[in-house]
Design a protein around this motif. Structure first.
Motif, PDB file in Angstrom:
ATOM      1  N   LEU A 238      -9.391   8.245  -9.042  1.00  0.00           N
ATOM      2  CA  LEU A 238      -9.184   9.645  -9.411  1.00  0.00           C
ATOM      3  C   LEU A 238     -10.426  10.491  -9.117  1.00  0.00           C
ATOM      4  CD1 LEU A 238      -7.240   9.241 -12.777  1.00  0.00           C
ATOM      5  CD2 LEU A 238      -6.308   9.962 -10.555  1.00  0.00           C
ATOM      6  N   MET A 239     -11.594   9.957  -9.411  1.00  0.00           N
ATOM      7  CA  MET A 239     -12.839  10.694  -9.148  1.00  0.00           C
ATOM      8  C   MET A 239     -13.088  10.853  -7.654  1.00  0.00           C
ATOM      9  SD  MET A 239     -15.339   9.276 -12.171  1.00  0.00           S
ATOM     10  CE  MET A 239     -16.716  10.362 -11.791  1.00  0.00           C
ATOM     11  N   VAL A 240     -12.733   9.834  -6.872  1.00  0.00           N
ATOM     12  CA  VAL A 240     -12.878   9.924  -5.413  1.00  0.00           C
ATOM     13  C   VAL A 240     -11.935  10.997  -4.867  1.00  0.00           C
ATOM     14  CG1 VAL A 240     -12.413   8.695  -3.247  1.00  0.00           C
ATOM     15  CG2 VAL A 240     -13.735   7.582  -5.059  1.00  0.00           C
ATOM     16  N   GLU A 241     -10.702  11.004  -5.352  1.00  0.00           N
ATOM     17  CA  GLU A 241      -9.747  12.028  -4.914  1.00  0.00           C
ATOM     18  C   GLU A 241     -10.285  13.424  -5.199  1.00  0.00           C
ATOM     19  OE1 GLU A 241      -5.300  10.138  -5.122  1.00  0.00           O
ATOM     20  OE2 GLU A 241      -6.177  10.777  -7.032  1.00  0.00           O
ATOM     21  N   GLU A 242     -10.841  13.590  -6.386  1.00  0.00           N
ATOM     22  CA  GLU A 242     -11.377  14.908  -6.762  1.00  0.00           C
ATOM     23  C   GLU A 242     -12.621  15.260  -5.953  1.00  0.00           C
ATOM     24  OE1 GLU A 242     -13.387  16.906 -10.648  1.00  0.00           O
ATOM     25  OE2 GLU A 242     -11.566  15.716 -10.976  1.00  0.00           O
ATOM     26  N   ALA A 243     -13.514  14.299  -5.779  1.00  0.00           N
ATOM     27  CA  ALA A 243     -14.777  14.556  -5.084  1.00  0.00           C
ATOM     28  C   ALA A 243     -14.565  14.930  -3.617  1.00  0.00           C
ATOM     29  CB  ALA A 243     -15.688  13.338  -5.183  1.00  0.00           C
ATOM     30  N   PHE A 244     -13.566  14.316  -2.990  1.00  0.00           N
ATOM     31  CA  PHE A 244     -13.337  14.547  -1.563  1.00  0.00           C
ATOM     32  C   PHE A 244     -12.104  15.412  -1.289  1.00  0.00           C
ATOM     33  CE2 PHE A 244     -15.842  10.638  -1.769  1.00  0.00           C
ATOM     34  CZ  PHE A 244     -16.880  10.963  -0.914  1.00  0.00           C
ATOM     35  N   ASN A 245     -11.495  15.907  -2.367  1.00  0.00           N
ATOM     36  CA  ASN A 245     -10.329  16.770  -2.256  1.00  0.00           C
ATOM     37  C   ASN A 245      -9.249  16.141  -1.366  1.00  0.00           C
ATOM     38  OD1 ASN A 245      -8.856  19.031  -2.924  1.00  0.00           O
ATOM     39  ND2 ASN A 245      -9.582  20.202  -1.158  1.00  0.00           N
ATOM     40  N   ILE A 246      -8.908  14.898  -1.700  1.00  0.00           N
ATOM     41  CA  ILE A 246      -7.893  14.152  -0.962  1.00  0.00           C
ATOM     42  C   ILE A 246      -6.891  13.567  -1.950  1.00  0.00           C
ATOM     43  CG2 ILE A 246      -9.354  13.526   1.002  1.00  0.00           C
ATOM     44  CD1 ILE A 246      -9.730  10.779  -0.394  1.00  0.00           C
ATOM     45  N   GLU A 247      -5.800  13.045  -1.413  1.00  0.00           N
ATOM     46  CA  GLU A 247      -4.828  12.352  -2.238  1.00  0.00           C
ATOM     47  C   GLU A 247      -4.593  10.976  -1.622  1.00  0.00           C
ATOM     48  OE1 GLU A 247      -0.245  12.873  -3.670  1.00  0.00           O
ATOM     49  OE2 GLU A 247      -1.469  14.682  -3.458  1.00  0.00           O
ATOM     50  N   ILE A 248      -4.812   9.948  -2.416  1.00  0.00           N
ATOM     51  CA  ILE A 248      -4.624   8.579  -1.950  1.00  0.00           C
ATOM     52  C   ILE A 248      -3.205   8.144  -2.285  1.00  0.00           C
ATOM     53  CG2 ILE A 248      -5.357   6.186  -2.290  1.00  0.00           C
ATOM     54  CD1 ILE A 248      -8.192   7.301  -2.827  1.00  0.00           C
ATOM     55  N   ASP A 249      -2.498   7.639  -1.285  1.00  0.00           N
ATOM     56  CA  ASP A 249      -1.128   7.156  -1.463  1.00  0.00           C
ATOM     57  C   ASP A 249      -1.185   5.741  -2.028  1.00  0.00           C
ATOM     58  OD1 ASP A 249       1.492   6.348  -1.358  1.00  0.00           O
ATOM     59  OD2 ASP A 249       1.793   6.881   0.749  1.00  0.00           O
ATOM     60  N   TYR A 250      -0.863   5.613  -3.302  1.00  0.00           N
ATOM     61  CA  TYR A 250      -0.958   4.310  -3.966  1.00  0.00           C
ATOM     62  C   TYR A 250       0.047   3.312  -3.428  1.00  0.00           C
ATOM     63  CZ  TYR A 250      -3.836   6.997  -7.131  1.00  0.00           C
ATOM     64  OH  TYR A 250      -4.807   7.809  -7.642  1.00  0.00           O
ATOM     65  N   GLU A 251       1.150   3.795  -2.858  1.00  0.00           N
ATOM     66  CA  GLU A 251       2.158   2.903  -2.283  1.00  0.00           C
ATOM     67  C   GLU A 251       1.592   2.148  -1.079  1.00  0.00           C
ATOM     68  OE1 GLU A 251       5.400   2.480  -3.392  1.00  0.00           O
ATOM     69  OE2 GLU A 251       4.881   3.722  -5.109  1.00  0.00           O
ATOM     70  N   GLU A 252       0.697   2.789  -0.338  1.00  0.00           N
ATOM     71  CA  GLU A 252       0.160   2.192   0.880  1.00  0.00           C
ATOM     72  C   GLU A 252      -1.287   1.709   0.717  1.00  0.00           C
ATOM     73  OE1 GLU A 252       0.869   4.456   4.388  1.00  0.00           O
ATOM     74  OE2 GLU A 252       2.903   4.963   3.787  1.00  0.00           O
ATOM     75  N   PHE A 253      -1.835   1.881  -0.470  1.00  0.00           N
ATOM     76  CA  PHE A 253      -3.227   1.474  -0.701  1.00  0.00           C
ATOM     77  C   PHE A 253      -3.329  -0.050  -0.728  1.00  0.00           C
ATOM     78  CE2 PHE A 253      -6.977   0.559  -3.284  1.00  0.00           C
ATOM     79  CZ  PHE A 253      -7.910   1.331  -2.612  1.00  0.00           C
ATOM     80  N   ASP A 254      -4.315  -0.571  -0.015  1.00  0.00           N
ATOM     81  CA  ASP A 254      -4.540  -2.011   0.071  1.00  0.00           C
ATOM     82  C   ASP A 254      -5.921  -2.307  -0.517  1.00  0.00           C
ATOM     83  OD1 ASP A 254      -5.017  -4.643   0.844  1.00  0.00           O
ATOM     84  OD2 ASP A 254      -3.958  -4.402   2.749  1.00  0.00           O
TER      85      ASP A 254
END
Length: 77
Positions: free
Chosen positions: A44-60
Motif C-alpha cells: 500500500l505504501m509503495v502504491e502511494e509513494a509511486f502513484n501506481i496500482e498493483i494488480d494483486y491477481e497478477e502479482f508474483d
C-alpha cells in the motif's frame, strides 16, 4: 527508486538501521522479514509513494526476490 523502497521497508519495520544495511540485492522477504500485515502495508505504501496500482491477481512473490527485482517490476507497470 531503490532508496525509496528501502526507506519504506525501514519505516514499516520501525528499524532505521535497515536504511544502511539493505542494498539492491537484499532479499525483501528473507532479509527484512515482513509478516503478512507488514507486507500489505508495504504494498500500500509503495502504491502511494509511486502513484501506481498493483494488480494483486497478477502479482508474483518472485518480484520480492530482491529490492532490485521489485524495482524492475514497478518500472514495468
Amino acid at each position: 527508486m531503490e532508496q525509496k523502497i528501502i526507506n519504506i521497508l525501514s519505516e514499516i519495520k520501525e528499524d532505521e538501521t535497515l536504511k544502511n544495511s539493505l542494498s539492491s540485492d537484499s532479499k525483501i522477504i528473507d532479509k527484512v522479514g515482513l509478516d503478512s500485515l507488514q507486507m500489505i502495508n508495504f504494498i500500500l505504501m509503495v502504491e502511494e509513494a509511486f502513484n501506481i496500482e498493483i494488480d494483486y491477481e497478477e502479482f508474483d512473490f518472485d518480484y520480492l526476490e530482491s529490492i532490485n527485482s521489485f524495482c524492475n517490476f514497478l518500472k514495468a507497470i
